[in-house]
Design an enzyme around this catalytic site. Structure first.
Site, PDB file in Angstrom:
ATOM      1  N   PRO A   1     -24.510 -63.170  55.151  1.00 39.97           N
ATOM      2  CA  PRO A   1     -22.605 -63.909  56.167  1.00 39.97           C
ATOM      3  C   PRO A   1     -22.208 -62.303  55.407  1.00 39.97           C
ATOM      4  O   PRO A   1     -21.814 -62.156  53.940  1.00 39.97           O
ATOM      5  CB  PRO A   1     -22.203 -64.819  55.945  1.00 39.97           C
ATOM      6  CG  PRO A   1     -23.421 -65.463  54.831  1.00 39.97           C
ATOM      7  CD  PRO A   1     -24.720 -64.062  54.980  1.00 39.97           C
TER       8      PRO A   1
ATOM      9  N   SER B   1      -7.331 -51.440  49.317  1.00 38.51           N
ATOM     10  CA  SER B   1      -8.460 -50.261  49.370  1.00 38.51           C
ATOM     11  C   SER B   1      -8.712 -49.295  50.869  1.00 38.51           C
ATOM     12  O   SER B   1      -7.681 -48.572  51.048  1.00 38.51           O
ATOM     13  CB  SER B   1      -9.796 -51.680  48.572  1.00 38.51           C
ATOM     14  OG  SER B   1     -10.845 -51.108  48.919  1.00 38.51           O
TER      15      SER B   1
ATOM     16  N   THR C   1     -16.018 -60.133  53.970  1.00 39.34           N
ATOM     17  CA  THR C   1     -15.121 -59.379  53.877  1.00 39.34           C
ATOM     18  C   THR C   1     -14.500 -59.729  55.428  1.00 39.34           C
ATOM     19  O   THR C   1     -13.976 -59.370  56.046  1.00 39.34           O
ATOM     20  CB  THR C   1     -14.731 -58.322  53.397  1.00 39.34           C
ATOM     21  OG1 THR C   1     -15.588 -57.296  54.162  1.00 39.34           O
ATOM     22  CG2 THR C   1     -14.753 -58.701  52.001  1.00 39.34           C
TER      23      THR C   1
ATOM     24  N   ALA D   1     -23.468 -49.794  45.763  1.00 45.21           N
ATOM     25  CA  ALA D   1     -23.833 -48.660  46.302  1.00 45.21           C
ATOM     26  C   ALA D   1     -22.806 -47.830  47.017  1.00 45.21           C
ATOM     27  O   ALA D   1     -22.821 -46.947  46.895  1.00 45.21           O
ATOM     28  CB  ALA D   1     -25.278 -48.748  47.978  1.00 45.21           C
TER      29      ALA D   1
ATOM     30  N   ASP E   1     -11.530 -44.082  47.033  1.00 46.32           N
ATOM     31  CA  ASP E   1     -10.857 -45.096  48.311  1.00 46.32           C
ATOM     32  C   ASP E   1     -10.405 -44.955  47.737  1.00 46.32           C
ATOM     33  O   ASP E   1      -8.917 -44.943  46.732  1.00 46.32           O
ATOM     34  CB  ASP E   1     -12.156 -46.283  47.980  1.00 46.32           C
ATOM     35  CG  ASP E   1     -11.558 -47.490  47.293  1.00 46.32           C
ATOM     36  OD1 ASP E   1     -11.146 -47.224  46.286  1.00 46.32           O
ATOM     37  OD2 ASP E   1     -12.101 -48.553  47.505  1.00 46.32           O
TER      38      ASP E   1
HETATM   39  C1  LIG Z   1     -22.488 -53.753  52.444  1.00 47.66           C
HETATM   40  C2  LIG Z   1     -21.214 -53.110  51.760  1.00 47.66           C
HETATM   41  O1  LIG Z   1     -20.856 -52.578  51.779  1.00 47.66           O
HETATM   42  N1  LIG Z   1     -20.389 -55.253  51.326  1.00 47.66           N
HETATM   43  C3  LIG Z   1     -18.864 -54.911  50.492  1.00 47.66           C
HETATM   44  C4  LIG Z   1     -18.174 -55.632  51.418  1.00 47.66           C
HETATM   45  O2  LIG Z   1     -19.116 -57.506  51.364  1.00 47.66           O
HETATM   46  P1  LIG Z   1     -19.010 -58.542  52.570  1.00 47.66           P
HETATM   47  O3  LIG Z   1     -19.771 -59.071  52.136  1.00 47.66           O
HETATM   48  O4  LIG Z   1     -20.853 -57.313  52.655  1.00 47.66           O
HETATM   49  O5  LIG Z   1     -18.200 -58.184  53.360  1.00 47.66           O
HETATM   50  O6  LIG Z   1     -16.962 -55.650  50.282  1.00 47.66           O
HETATM   51  C5  LIG Z   1     -16.425 -56.426  49.167  1.00 47.66           C
HETATM   52  C6  LIG Z   1     -15.585 -55.922  48.999  1.00 47.66           C
HETATM   53  O7  LIG Z   1     -14.783 -55.138  49.081  1.00 47.66           O
HETATM   54  C7  LIG Z   1     -17.693 -55.248  48.872  1.00 47.66           C
HETATM   55  O8  LIG Z   1     -17.790 -55.469  47.333  1.00 47.66           O
HETATM   56  C8  LIG Z   1     -18.838 -54.906  49.172  1.00 47.66           C
HETATM   57  O9  LIG Z   1     -19.864 -54.169  48.520  1.00 47.66           O
HETATM   58 MG   LIG Z   2     -11.049 -50.170  46.548  1.00 54.93          MG
END
Ligand SMILES: CC(=O)N[C@H]1[C@@H](OP(=O)(O)O)O[C@H](CO)[C@@H](O)[C@@H]1O
Ligand SMILES: [Mg+2]
Length: 559
Positions: A520, A67, A523, A389, A285
């Protein structure tokens, strides 16, 4: 599992040596790592895909992509029979086999799982897997690793679908399993035909933009989306679209370009500048499953005006709501079907968007971060619109509602042909064909935004004025162990460590329109802090204070 199968697995797995000292996790978006250490993982995911295909007796997809991550990374994820994400129930198995330390251990894990899940090994239908990849240079070799994984299950067939956007692969898997036409050409035709249908249904009095430039400039993140959009553009013939940062240009994938960069940094991507001030711009993206719009300011170095996933969702909601009201007008209550329209957001949605949607009288639901949760919730409605968002989202139509719409549009066309109600039914059917029903898709998203703006007669400025974003701030905090943070209520409340939520509440209460939560990341090895308040300064103070609280309660990892 018979002896032939066992020796095939032992033999092929011995060619894929697992990297030392790495703990792999399927996570919210599949496995993602530096591409150089991924071949054994991708090979094993190939095996998993074949088993999933046997279990579900359906076609399964494997997508090789990382991605918006940097070009040297890569990753792999599975598309389930309905085109959605891999069933969460199978994620622990994905983790287990990806980390199996030897061919023997791998074989044992597979054997146990096959028995536990009662996978029909020599079933009626052989496993069938569609493989796709994005434009990363490591993609070709990793696709070959996936193919070897798939074909290490006796009888399994792997089809290389070539370079695709992630949503195209998901769309193909869904279409195949529904017995529909499923080639890439079919995808382009379905999108362009339903787009044209929506164009033809634009009310004539609205078919003029409010004095704005008709041109759209799209940043393709130097990835797969730009070239695919150009193919669509040729078929459409009516939109004025210029693609920059296409994979055919010189630039590096996701380097200073792309939806994630534009949304997080709020700056114009490479190749865009003050010459583009006032023009409608959009950014995809790296694998084209996210979409944001933006406006470049006239002064160089100033922040872009971001029109994010929340605003795309709001535009879609306004349009869908209008069509439903046309359908319900003059409707006698006996024959009417009050469609349930549901909106799904996460806690990262700007509070101003949620207020706006609630003021429209819509039902707004919240789920934890990660599209698998949003998608699942949206599928509970006749029409469910979900967006993060960051620009990943889509509109889901239930099968029963589509059937109702088909009957309704036939009834209306025999009765009051050309009525607003008939047009509304036809528009909703066209939207269900245009917008990807499997996952969020930036290409179908662009087309739907463009046609809705034309339908409304709105410029991007008018659209952006639907509501004003509250100032917000996101911070990342490195802590000793992020898994020590446990949340509830769609991640808005911390339940562990004890006392942290009370401290956050006390701090947040000091700010007008203050809102703050921590969770937390799924990713990255960080705890994320999100804050909103009435001014940017107050928002930054709130975010920084809460970041300090997180360190106090959890300990910093650098100490
Ligand atoms: C705040 C933010 O943008 N978090 C992203 C990010 O996840 P986190 O769990 O926040 O690392 O990556 C995900 C996968 O691409 C997406 O679904 C999500 O919206
Ligand atoms: Mg993507």
């Amino acid at each position: 599992m018979n002896e032939e199968q066992k020796s095939l697995l032992l033999d092929s797995s011995s060619r894929f040596v697992i990297p030392q000292g790495v703990k792999l996790s399927y996570g919210t978006a599949g496995f993602r790592e530096d591409a150089s250490i991924l071949s054994s993982t991708v090979y094993r995911v190939g095996i998993l895909a074949a088993l999933r295909s046997l279990k579900t007796q359906s076609v399964i997809g494997v997508m090789i992509t990382a991605s918006h991550n940097k070009v040297s990374d890569n990753g792999v994820k599975i598309a389930d029979p309905n085109g959605g994400m891999l069933s969460q129930h199978w994620e622990p198995f994905a983790d287990a086999i990806a980390n199996a330390s030897s061919p023997q251990q791998l074989l044992q894990l597979i054997n146990e799982f096959v028995e536990k899940e009662r996978i029909p090994f020599l079933g009626v239908r052989p496993a069938e897997i569609l493989l796709g990849r994005d434009t990363r240079p490591s993609g070709e070799a990793l696709l070959e690793a996936a193919r070897q994984g798939v074909t290490s299950i006796v009888g399994a067939v792997a089809s290389d679908m070539g370079i695709l956007t992630t949503p195209q692969l998901h769309w193909m898997v869904r279409a195949r399993n529904k017995g529909l036409k499923a080639s890439e050409q079919d995808y382009f035709e379905q999108l362009s035909n339903s787009f044209k249908c929506l164009m033809d249904l634009i009310p004539t009095e609205r078919s003029k933009f409010d004095g704005m430039n008709d041109k759209l400039v799209v940043d393709g993140a130097n990835g797969v989306g730009g070239a695919k959009l150009q193919v669509l553009h040729k078929l459409l013939n009516v939109l004025d679209i210029e693609v920059r940062n296409s994979s055919e240009d010189e630039g590096v994938l996701n380097d200073g370009v792309g939806a994630d960069y534009v949304q997080k940094e709020k700056v114009a991507p490479h190749g865009f500048g003050s010459k583009d001030a006032g023009i409608r711009c959009a950014s995809l993206d790296g694998d084209a499953d996210r979409l944001v719009y933006f406006l470049v300011p006239p002064e160089s170095n100033a922040q872009v005006n971001l029109v994010d996933g929340d605003k795309i969702l709001s535009l879609f909601a306004v349009f869908i709501k209008e069509q439903l009201s046309f359908l319900n007008e003059k409707e006698d209550l006996k024959n009417s079907h009050k469609a349930r329209l549901g909106i799904v957001q996460t806690a990262y949605a700007n509070g101003a968007s949620t207020n706006y949607l609630k003021h429209l009288g819509l039902e707004v639901n919240f789920t934890p971060t990660g599209v698998k949760y949003l998608h699942e919730k949206a599928a509970e409605f006749d029409i469910g619109i979900y967006f993060e968002a960051n620009g990943h989202g889509t509109i889901l139509f239930s099968e029963s509602f589509i059937e109702w719409l088909e009957v309704k549009s036939r009834d209306l066309s025999s009765g009051s042909k050309g009525s607003e109600a008939e047009k509304a039914a036809l528009r909703l059917l066209a939207v269900s064909n245009l917008i990807n029903q499997a996952v969020g898709d930036a290409l179908s998203g662009v087309l739907l935004v463009e046609v809705i703006l034309k339908h409304m007669g709105w410029s991007i400025h008018r659209w952006n004025e639907l509501y004003h974003d509250l100032p917000s701030r996101q911070l990342k905090v490195k802590v000793a162990d992020r898994t020590a943070v446990v949340t509830a209520n769609a991640e808005t409340v911390v339940v562990r460590p004890p006392g942290l939520q009370d401290a956050i509440n006390t701090e947040t209460a000091k700010y007008t329109q203050g809102r703050c939560f921590v969770r937390p990341s799924g990713t990255e090895d960080v705890v994320r802090v999100y804050a909103e308040a009435s001014t940017q300064e107050a928002t930054d103070t709130l975010a920084n204070c809460v970041a300090k609280l997180v360190v106090q309660f959890l300990g910093s990892n650098s100490s």
